[in-house]
Design a protein around this motif. Structure first.
Motif, PDB file in Angstrom:
ATOM      1  N   VAL A 105     -10.220   6.776   1.153  1.00 19.03           N
ATOM      2  CA  VAL A 105     -10.621   5.651   1.995  1.00 19.03           C
ATOM      3  C   VAL A 105      -9.083   5.133   2.340  1.00 19.03           C
ATOM      4  N   PRO A 106      -8.954   4.567   3.614  1.00 18.44           N
ATOM      5  CA  PRO A 106      -7.452   4.018   3.747  1.00 18.44           C
ATOM      6  C   PRO A 106      -7.557   2.738   3.165  1.00 18.44           C
ATOM      7  N   VAL A 107      -6.241   2.232   3.009  1.00 23.00           N
ATOM      8  CA  VAL A 107      -6.023   0.812   2.611  1.00 23.00           C
ATOM      9  C   VAL A 107      -5.610   0.095   3.868  1.00 23.00           C
ATOM     10  N   SER A 108      -6.567  -0.787   4.374  1.00 24.85           N
ATOM     11  CA  SER A 108      -6.329  -1.309   5.849  1.00 24.85           C
ATOM     12  C   SER A 108      -5.483  -2.582   5.555  1.00 24.85           C
TER      13      SER A 108
ATOM     14  N   PRO B 291       0.707  -1.286   0.126  1.00 21.35           N
ATOM     15  CA  PRO B 291      -0.013  -0.056  -0.175  1.00 21.35           C
ATOM     16  C   PRO B 291       0.848   1.403  -0.088  1.00 21.35           C
ATOM     17  N   PRO B 292       0.281   2.247  -0.804  1.00 21.88           N
ATOM     18  CA  PRO B 292       1.162   3.441  -0.842  1.00 21.88           C
ATOM     19  C   PRO B 292       1.287   4.142   0.351  1.00 21.88           C
TER      20      PRO B 292
ATOM     21  N   GLY C  92     -10.366   0.696   9.541  1.00 19.03           N
ATOM     22  CA  GLY C  92     -11.492   1.230   9.201  1.00 19.03           C
ATOM     23  C   GLY C  92     -11.531   1.698   7.577  1.00 19.03           C
ATOM     24  N   GLY C  93     -10.695   1.100   6.968  1.00 19.83           N
ATOM     25  CA  GLY C  93     -10.889   1.409   5.307  1.00 19.83           C
ATOM     26  C   GLY C  93     -10.993  -0.054   4.597  1.00 19.83           C
ATOM     27  N   VAL C  94     -10.363  -0.235   3.719  1.00 21.40           N
ATOM     28  CA  VAL C  94     -10.871  -1.422   2.880  1.00 21.40           C
ATOM     29  C   VAL C  94      -9.628  -2.606   2.916  1.00 21.40           C
TER      30      VAL C  94
END
Ligand code: SF4
Ligand code: SF4
Lengths: 402, 395
Positions: free
Chosen positions: A243-246, A213-214, A220-222
């Motif tokens: 949206v954060p990448v979880s 992930p960058p 709480g993200g996907v």
């Protein structure tokens, strides 16, 4: 955790070289431009260039295992991403219904390894039908320079024994091919007996193919479940939508690379097989194994939604999508199933679906509120397989009717 | 009832087998039936030993799609979470199970051949229905020569253990020797027919023979299976399998003579009609080149293991190509056709090797894209045009 970013390989120096030029040299020069310190350069080869490279296809084999006979392990995907992806006019023509990852790796392997004088090797684990057949196609061109080990879907004791036998044969093959070549510094040169850090540290090994992930994953993200990804486009599109990448579970993801890179370089074949099967749990794995793996990764990441990204024409990925959906249902997480290419790009229709899904996630205040208590237990013990064990199941006659 | 009457009246092996396969399949829907969902190549004898009938997803899907249930299955397929680019046998079987047109599994039994896709399907169904999934790991055979003894004994060991496990699981008593005697009767008949076809004495339609062997897969090891296959030995029994001579009497028979590779479009006859219209015939089918050996009933597992390992479509693409060349030469074929069943990665993945090996051997080769479960008339105009030019080239 160290971040490993994807960036294009074929920089100016390499682009100036003819396509038939030994890949090891092309890539070495390339990386030399980008980051010399991270290059693992192996020994000289009879093909007169620089490195005795052993490429591998899917991330199922531990690179350290390939390094034990002095070869420089390298992902074939690096070649694919470095190249232009175009098939040579006389090259192998696959059917259009073939997984694009396989097509890209095949094209890269063919154009590079069949170059005159090149003696590089390739290990192509027969993980799925498409990859098995890719190995068959290359074998016709490369003869004994390709090895096609069978990798079981399960990780039980019988599977471990079988894989250990495969690895023993693979090791003998590597040894045979190493004879007469100048060996790379043996693993023993590492005082701790560990594998060469250049091939085992995900921060420096194969940075060209490992995707993460960058931005640091946040709850709480996907959570993204994917087969092979070529870069961060999809992950960036998620972050760009606010949206954060979880978390990420991908064949080319950083966690997989780290799991495969960890551990001693010189394990017994049995131990090596055990490590490999534990590290490489992917869409082709047995459902119980995969379910357990995904459930625990999702539980650790605390996402608010799940995205499954599948390559077209990938059978294991298709069934993995069904499994991902069922996990999402059980966890009551919103779910999106999309199709991505390889090299991956977020095309118009996928972007529209993605944005609609992400919008739903950000607008759902209730859902976000629910996520405040991250320590809440999971709705049920998802890490336990619903498959009955022998202990659960007396020898009763079972009816097929439900 | 209608099939029973037809079977009894015609007395042909095909009708007989159809009737018994259908009857056995219907019994799987009865309350309390034990339903083993199995891989196409799973040795049915291990189930016949316990009086069990296999539910083979590919066969079940094909049967339903040839009946009035097609619409219902297609609607369910369109709703399914499984993507459209998967093998339609599996999508249809899954859809039929979801709509209760097929009974739920009591156990799922796989074999690594022929494809990973079907292993994924069976494994997932087992998981969803909370039943065991057991798969026989079958190693890839060498490109040349027979399976190695260590491979045979590995698979034989797995088959022996699994046979015992089925007994424990069902609480039934095995009768494997009897199942193997039935299997040997069928194999003897099948081999005799194969020899007749190879020698040129028998001219049987490869398309129908494929269907016969496909359905027969359910009945290996049963008395009905043995009798069905033995009916092939009489002229009357194989009356509806013979290639019509259509005025080619007195000549060397239909031309071009073709070998058909992989599966067939079960419900769409258009390709075969085109071949017939050009005076040609499919004289051999690749998938029928198995079950040619009798297996020792006293020690069945090594024989069953060898049969699995040495299946003509298992192993590398190079091995498959070698066997295809042997078959084409043996059958004195003028050309070879590969049916590119949509979604079959293992089959499609052999095409480049097949193409180059057949070209090297000077054997004309055509690939036809399609779907084994296409509706009647589903074949495209492009396919017909390509087939026609191929046939014309061969004449
Ligand atoms: S598992 Fe899927 S993505 Fe991986 S090689 Fe096979 S078909 Fe391609
Ligand atoms: S057609 Fe191909 S993918 Fe489908 S069941 Fe047969 S071998 Fe598997």
């Amino acid at each position: 955790m160290s971040r490993v970013m994807h960036y294009p390989l074929r920089s100016c120096a390499a682009r100036a070289l003819p396509r038939t030029f030994c890949s090891s040299r092309v890539v070495a020069i390339d990386r030399g431009v980008a980051d010399t310190a991270s290059w693992h350069v192996g020994p000289l080869t009879p093909c007169g260039v620089m490195t005795a490279t052993c490429y591998h296809s899917c991330a199922l084999i531990r690179p350290g295992f390939l390094a034990r006979r002095g070869f420089a392990p390298r992902s074939l995907a690096a070649l694919a991403l470095a190249g232009d992806g175009r098939r040579h006019p006389d090259g192998i023509e696959t059917h259009p219904n073939t997984c694009p990852w396989v097509v890209q790796l095949l094209t890269a392997a063919e154009s590079t390894l069949t170059a005159p004088g090149c003696t590089d090797l390739i290990v192509a684990p027969a993980g799925c039908d498409a990859m098995r057949r890719m190995g068959d196609m290359l074998a016709v061109r490369l003869g004994d320079r390709i090895y096609r080990p069978w990798v079981p879907r399960t990780a039980d004791e019988a599977a471990i024994r079988r894989l250990a036998k495969e690895l023993e044969a693979l090791d003998a093959w590597l040894e045979r091919h190493a004879t007469g070549r100048t060996a790379a510094p043996p693993a023993a040169a590492n005082p701790a007996g560990k594998a060469d850090p250049a091939t085992t540290n995900p921060a420096t090994a194969r940075p060209d193919t490992v995707v993460s992930p960058p931005v640091e994953p946040r709850p709480g993200g996907v959570f993204v479940i994917a087969g092979p990804l070529s870069g961060v486009d999809l992950l960036r599109a998620i972050e760009d939508a606010g949206v954060p990448v979880s978390g990420l579970d991908s064949c080319t993801g950083v966690d997989r690379a780290a799991a495969l890179a960890a551990g001693d370089a010189r394990l017994t074949f049995d131990a090596e097989a055990r490590e490999m099967l534990a590290a490489a749990v992917c869409p082709r794995s047995a459902v119980t194994l995969r379910r357990e793996h995904l459930a625990s990764r999702i539980a650790d990441a605390h996402p608010a939604g799940l995205i499954h990204a599948r390559l077209p024409f990938c059978d294991p990925g298709a069934y993995d999508g069904v499994l991902a959906r069922s996990l999402a249902d059980e966890l009551e997480l919103p779910f999106l199933d999309i199709e991505v290419g390889y090299p991956s790009e977020v095309t118009g229709p996928v972007r529209v679906r993605l944005e609609a899904f992400l919008e739903r996630l950000t607008l759902d205040d209730d859902l976000l509120d629910d996520l405040v208590a991250f320590d809440d237990p999971l709705p049920q013990d998802l890490t336990r397989s619903p498959l009955p064990t022998d202990a659960d199941r007396p020898n009763e006659v079972r009816s097929g009717r439900s | 009832m209608r099939t029973q009457v037809r079977a009894l009246k015609s007395g042909t092996a095909r009708k007989y087998l159809e009737h018994h396969a259908l009857t056995a399949a219907l019994a799987l829907h009865e309350e309390g039936a034990f339903v083993p969902w199995v891989s196409y190549l799973f040795p049915s004898e291990l189930l016949a030993s316990y009086g069990l009938t296999p539910l083979i997803p590919e066969v079940a899907a094909t049967t339903l799609m040839g009946m009035d249930f097609r619409e219902e299955v297609e609607t369910a397929m369109n709703r399914s979470a499984l993507p459209r680019d998967l093998c339609s046998y599996h999508r249809a079987a899954r859809a039929a199970l979801d709509t209760r047109l097929l009974p739920a599994p009591s156990i799922c039994l796989g074999t690594t051949p022929l494809c990973t896709a079907k292993e994924c399907l069976l494994d997932q169904l087992a998981q969803e229905y909370h039943v065991p999934f057991i798969s026989i790991h079958v190693p890839l055979p060498p490109d040349e020569g027979p399976a190695r003894p260590d491979q045979v004994s590995d698979v034989a060991g797995q088959l022996g253990a699994l046979h015992e496990r089925i007994g424990e699981f069902t609480g039934r008593r095995p009768a494997l020797a009897e199942a193997m005697r039935n299997s040997s009767r069928a194999a003897r008949a099948w081999r005799s027919v194969d020899e007749g076809r190879m020698s040129g004495d028998l001219l049987l339609d490869g398309r129908h023979m494929f269907a016969f062997a496909f359905l027969g897969q359910m009945l290996w090891g049963t008395v009905a299976g043995a009798r069905g296959f033995e009916r092939l030995l009489t002229e009357r029994g194989r009356a509806d399998l013979v290639v019509p001579t259509n005025g080619s009497e007195g000549t060397s028979g239909p031309r071009p003579r073709l070998v058909w590779l992989h599966t067939v479009p079960h419900h769409d006859d258009s390709a075969f009609e085109t071949i017939r219209a050009h005076g040609g015939a499919v004289v051999f089918e690749e998938m029928g080149r198995t079950h040619l050996e009798e297996i020792d009933p006293a020690d069945p597992f090594p024989g069953l293991a060898r049969r699995l390992i040495e299946h003509p479509v298992w192993g590398s693409a190079t091995r498959r190509a070698r066997l295809v060349v042997e078959l084409a030469r043996g059958a004195r074929a003028d050309g070879v056709i590969h049916f590119n069943h949509w979604g079959c990665r293992q089959g499609l993945g052999t095409l480049p090797v097949l193409r180059s090996v057949l070209a090297r051997e000077g054997i004309p080769f055509l690939t036809i894209d399609g779907d084994a479960l296409d509706r009647p008339g589903g074949g495209s105009d492009t396919m017909t045009a390509r087939l026609e030019s191929f046939l014309e080239m061969l004449l």
